[in-house]
Design a protein around this motif. Sequence first.
Motif, PDB file in Angstrom:
ATOM      1  N   ALA A 196       0.797  -1.347   0.059  1.00 36.52           N
ATOM      2  CA  ALA A 196      -0.094   0.012   0.010  1.00 36.52           C
ATOM      3  C   ALA A 196       0.825   1.224  -0.193  1.00 36.52           C
ATOM      4  N   ALA A 197       1.913   1.141   0.693  1.00 38.96           N
ATOM      5  CA  ALA A 197       2.840   2.193   0.760  1.00 38.96           C
ATOM      6  C   ALA A 197       3.337   2.624  -0.593  1.00 38.96           C
ATOM      7  N   ILE A 198       3.939   1.621  -1.229  1.00 40.91           N
ATOM      8  CA  ILE A 198       4.337   1.620  -2.602  1.00 40.91           C
ATOM      9  C   ILE A 198       3.373   2.057  -3.596  1.00 40.91           C
ATOM     10  N   PHE A 199       2.194   1.597  -3.479  1.00 37.08           N
ATOM     11  CA  PHE A 199       1.068   1.649  -4.634  1.00 37.08           C
ATOM     12  C   PHE A 199       0.354   3.200  -4.641  1.00 37.08           C
ATOM     13  N   PHE A 200       0.586   3.856  -3.175  1.00 37.07           N
ATOM     14  CA  PHE A 200      -0.285   5.327  -3.006  1.00 37.07           C
ATOM     15  C   PHE A 200       0.959   6.472  -3.027  1.00 37.07           C
ATOM     16  N   LEU A 226       4.814   3.778 -13.461  1.00 37.05           N
ATOM     17  CA  LEU A 226       3.709   3.423 -12.429  1.00 37.05           C
ATOM     18  C   LEU A 226       3.246   2.331 -13.107  1.00 37.05           C
ATOM     19  N   ALA A 227       2.700   2.446 -14.371  1.00 40.08           N
ATOM     20  CA  ALA A 227       1.553   1.436 -15.001  1.00 40.08           C
ATOM     21  C   ALA A 227       2.466  -0.050 -15.052  1.00 40.08           C
ATOM     22  N   LEU A 228       3.793   0.038 -15.435  1.00 40.74           N
ATOM     23  CA  LEU A 228       4.619  -1.101 -15.360  1.00 40.74           C
ATOM     24  C   LEU A 228       4.683  -1.750 -14.210  1.00 40.74           C
ATOM     25  N   LEU A 229       5.013  -0.664 -13.113  1.00 37.80           N
ATOM     26  CA  LEU A 229       5.273  -1.230 -11.699  1.00 37.80           C
ATOM     27  C   LEU A 229       4.118  -2.056 -11.167  1.00 37.80           C
ATOM     28  N   TYR A 230       2.976  -1.355 -11.322  1.00 35.73           N
ATOM     29  CA  TYR A 230       1.725  -1.796 -10.955  1.00 35.73           C
ATOM     30  C   TYR A 230       1.184  -3.141 -11.401  1.00 35.73           C
ATOM     31  N   THR A 231       1.761  -3.426 -12.652  1.00 36.40           N
ATOM     32  CA  THR A 231       1.463  -4.522 -13.435  1.00 36.40           C
ATOM     33  C   THR A 231       2.448  -5.562 -12.767  1.00 36.40           C
ATOM     34  N   PHE A 232       3.565  -5.421 -12.756  1.00 31.47           N
ATOM     35  CA  PHE A 232       4.332  -6.158 -11.951  1.00 31.47           C
ATOM     36  C   PHE A 232       3.615  -6.774 -10.675  1.00 31.47           C
ATOM     37  N   GLY A 233       3.379  -5.839 -10.025  1.00 23.69           N
ATOM     38  CA  GLY A 233       2.714  -6.132  -8.560  1.00 23.69           C
ATOM     39  C   GLY A 233       1.476  -7.105  -8.843  1.00 23.69           C
ATOM     40  N   TYR A 234       0.679  -6.912  -9.989  1.00 27.47           N
ATOM     41  CA  TYR A 234      -0.489  -7.583 -10.292  1.00 27.47           C
ATOM     42  C   TYR A 234       0.042  -8.902 -10.646  1.00 27.47           C
ATOM     43  N   VAL A 235       0.980  -9.193 -11.452  1.00 27.67           N
ATOM     44  CA  VAL A 235       1.337 -10.353 -11.814  1.00 27.67           C
ATOM     45  C   VAL A 235       1.894 -11.278 -10.444  1.00 27.67           C
ATOM     46  N   VAL A 276     -10.412  -5.557  -6.986  1.00 26.63           N
ATOM     47  CA  VAL A 276      -9.250  -6.759  -6.879  1.00 26.63           C
ATOM     48  C   VAL A 276      -8.157  -6.538  -7.365  1.00 26.63           C
ATOM     49  N   TRP A 277      -8.177  -5.736  -8.736  1.00 26.22           N
ATOM     50  CA  TRP A 277      -6.826  -5.441  -9.229  1.00 26.22           C
ATOM     51  C   TRP A 277      -5.944  -4.686  -8.359  1.00 26.22           C
ATOM     52  N   VAL A 278      -6.605  -3.631  -7.402  1.00 25.77           N
ATOM     53  CA  VAL A 278      -5.838  -2.614  -6.413  1.00 25.77           C
ATOM     54  C   VAL A 278      -5.193  -3.718  -5.362  1.00 25.77           C
ATOM     55  N   VAL A 279      -6.180  -4.660  -5.049  1.00 28.72           N
ATOM     56  CA  VAL A 279      -5.723  -5.379  -3.818  1.00 28.72           C
ATOM     57  C   VAL A 279      -4.626  -6.318  -4.344  1.00 28.72           C
ATOM     58  N   ALA A 280      -4.818  -6.897  -5.391  1.00 30.50           N
ATOM     59  CA  ALA A 280      -3.695  -7.924  -6.032  1.00 30.50           C
ATOM     60  C   ALA A 280      -2.188  -7.126  -6.178  1.00 30.50           C
ATOM     61  N   SER A 281      -2.410  -5.942  -6.912  1.00 29.72           N
ATOM     62  CA  SER A 281      -1.340  -5.204  -7.297  1.00 29.72           C
ATOM     63  C   SER A 281      -0.542  -4.886  -5.836  1.00 29.72           C
ATOM     64  N   ILE A 282      -1.261  -4.524  -4.738  1.00 31.59           N
ATOM     65  CA  ILE A 282      -0.850  -4.301  -3.545  1.00 31.59           C
ATOM     66  C   ILE A 282      -0.116  -5.323  -2.773  1.00 31.59           C
ATOM     67  N   ALA A 283      -0.826  -6.348  -2.820  1.00 32.71           N
ATOM     68  CA  ALA A 283      -0.132  -7.597  -2.108  1.00 32.71           C
ATOM     69  C   ALA A 283       1.127  -8.100  -3.125  1.00 32.71           C
ATOM     70  N   GLY A 284       0.994  -8.127  -3.926  1.00 29.45           N
ATOM     71  CA  GLY A 284       2.238  -8.412  -4.906  1.00 29.45           C
ATOM     72  C   GLY A 284       3.366  -7.633  -4.932  1.00 29.45           C
ATOM     73  N   LEU A 285       3.206  -6.183  -4.860  1.00 28.28           N
ATOM     74  CA  LEU A 285       4.381  -5.287  -4.521  1.00 28.28           C
ATOM     75  C   LEU A 285       4.859  -5.587  -3.262  1.00 28.28           C
ATOM     76  N   GLY A 286       4.050  -5.900  -2.247  1.00 30.56           N
ATOM     77  CA  GLY A 286       4.503  -5.836  -0.800  1.00 30.56           C
ATOM     78  C   GLY A 286       5.471  -7.255  -0.818  1.00 30.56           C
ATOM     79  N   ALA A 287       4.886  -8.297  -1.420  1.00 33.81           N
ATOM     80  CA  ALA A 287       5.556  -9.771  -1.476  1.00 33.81           C
ATOM     81  C   ALA A 287       6.887  -9.369  -2.196  1.00 33.81           C
ATOM     82  N   LEU A 288       6.807  -8.579  -3.068  1.00 31.66           N
ATOM     83  CA  LEU A 288       8.295  -8.280  -3.798  1.00 31.66           C
ATOM     84  C   LEU A 288       9.183  -7.586  -3.127  1.00 31.66           C
TER      85      LEU A 288
END
Length: 320
Positions: A196-200, A226-235, A276-288
């Motif tokens: 969430a910190a990275i996303f916002f 940001l678009a590519l970064l969020y997509t990495f988080g989503y994946v 769900v896209w926002v939640v998945a991107s946040i979870a993926g960015l944090g896990a990365l």
Amino acid sequence: MREARARSAHRMLLAVAIVACVLGIASAPSAFAQDEGGTTGDDDQVLLTGELLVPVGGTVGTAVIFNGDATIDGTATESVVAFNGDVEITGTVGDDVVAFNGRVIVRSGAEVGGDIASRQDPQIEDGATVGGEIKGISGRFDLEGLGWVARYVWWFGYTVSTLILGLVLLLFLPGVDGPLADAFRRRMGASFGFGAAIFFLLPIAAVLLLVVVVAIPLGVFLLLALALLYTFGYVAGAHVLGRRLVKQPGSRYVAFLVGWLILRGIGLIPFLGGLVWVVASIAGLGALAIAARGSRSAPAPPSPAPPLPAAPLPEPPPAV
């Protein structure tokens, strides 16, 4: 016994997730129709490739085909769209007809209630009725009138893009599978917090950089990234979701595909898909982020101790 129960529970959860994904895909057209007009009309018909045919006496709402020709012998109450193919109409179309890479053919006696837009010159036979304008595809055309068709186009493109990105990452970075899943499993709360910190905060930082004149290029580059970064988080979020269902040593590709299918199925549903896209991107960015920190801070394995010197062999007794 406990392991058998766990495997059975995982299979049951996986089956439920797949069913939910299928139901999401199946219910998406009606959800879009309700979102646009408040009530569900005739069934919409969407085809990826092949030939889209509405037979005589048949009725559909919006008809869309991505690769192939469309033939409307019956009735389409809304728009007809072909992205790579021709559209031939002998029946009735209530709204616009669009052929992005093809020709529109309106036979004698056919009726089109809206505009006709095609890349190639349309063929309008004598006796055909066109209620709107006839224009080239390069001209101004209002895509908003196509309703949920534009959403399907975006969904399809983003779905293919995330699939390719995820498979390429797993192919060239196979070692990311274990640390990523382990980081989300052990520190789920921290994953959402860091994500969430990275996303916002990154968009805010980019805007602040735009205020500083000398840092405007950096702010622009950050906004574009940001678009590519969020997509990495989503994946990454799709992969950790899949790993919750397909445990190791199951294939990393299968785990990603399961999570990806679930997220892309939900992505078809208005509002819920975006949430769900926002939640998945946040979870993926944090896990990365946690996995990257863990790999840097992990202590190096201790070097093995040198072998002890061999004890000297006793001397043989002197000969008598």
